[in-house]
Design an enzyme around this catalytic site. Sequence first.
Site, short mmCIF file in Angstrom:
data_model
loop_
_atom_site.label_atom_id
_atom_site.label_comp_id
_atom_site.label_asym_id
_atom_site.label_seq_id
_atom_site.Cartn_x
_atom_site.Cartn_y
_atom_site.Cartn_z
N GLY A 170 0.79 -1.22 0.00
CA GLY A 170 0.00 0.00 0.00
C GLY A 170 0.82 1.28 0.00
N SER A 171 0.45 2.23 -0.83
CA SER A 171 1.24 3.44 -0.98
C SER A 171 0.43 4.47 -1.76
CB SER A 171 2.56 3.12 -1.68
OG SER A 171 2.32 2.26 -2.78
N ARG A 172 1.11 5.50 -2.29
CA ARG A 172 0.36 6.50 -3.03
C ARG A 172 1.26 7.21 -4.02
NH1 ARG A 172 -0.39 11.40 1.25
NH2 ARG A 172 0.43 13.06 -0.03
#
Length: 218
Positions: free
Chosen positions: A185-187
Amino acid sequence: MFHKEGAQSILIGTVFTAVALLLTDKFIDIYWLRMTIQIIAFALLIIILQFFRNPSRNVIINKNEILAPVDGKVVVIEEVYESEYFKDKRIQVSIFMSPINVHVTRYGLSGLVKFSKYHPGKFLVAWHPKASEENERTTIVIENKNFGEVLYRQIAGALARRIVNYAKEGMQVVQGEDAGFIKFGSRVDIFLPLGTPLNVVLNQKAIGGKTIIATKSE
């Protein structure tokens, strides 16, 4: 189809699952225990395969559009001061990727890579307000004839511990092509010139290489 960055993890997961099946069949006579271990092994392999999937996207190249670089949800649309490269105000569009999203990064537009830099940092949750400046991240700037210079930033999250960036300064890149990978998970933040017409809204689902982030007439 799976991303090349997952080759080692997929191999390890496959070997682990095969060994678990063989050993449990040979040494564990208790049915429920044997089945539990085998189901867990299969589940872990499925998670690995799901995470590194790389679906084929038929990208229609359009010089008047900026496409979403990743799959996820639009969580930020605001005017901010970008302090690393531009040192002025920009429109920031942020897309958050959960662990179940496709984590391939794609070039949102074609052009010349003017800047590419890796920054070590913290591992705050990806939606934290300071994640863009304090987390492990890469910053890439692409110069495009229609939009000028557009910056995008791959940001690690609480689980993401490795960012892969293929962009090198001086490269000519093509919209929709593979630009890297972020594990777990990241952005990704996109910084656009003020006044750029946007085609997305908050909480909208974005599809990498498909969803149009912004448009600009010639």
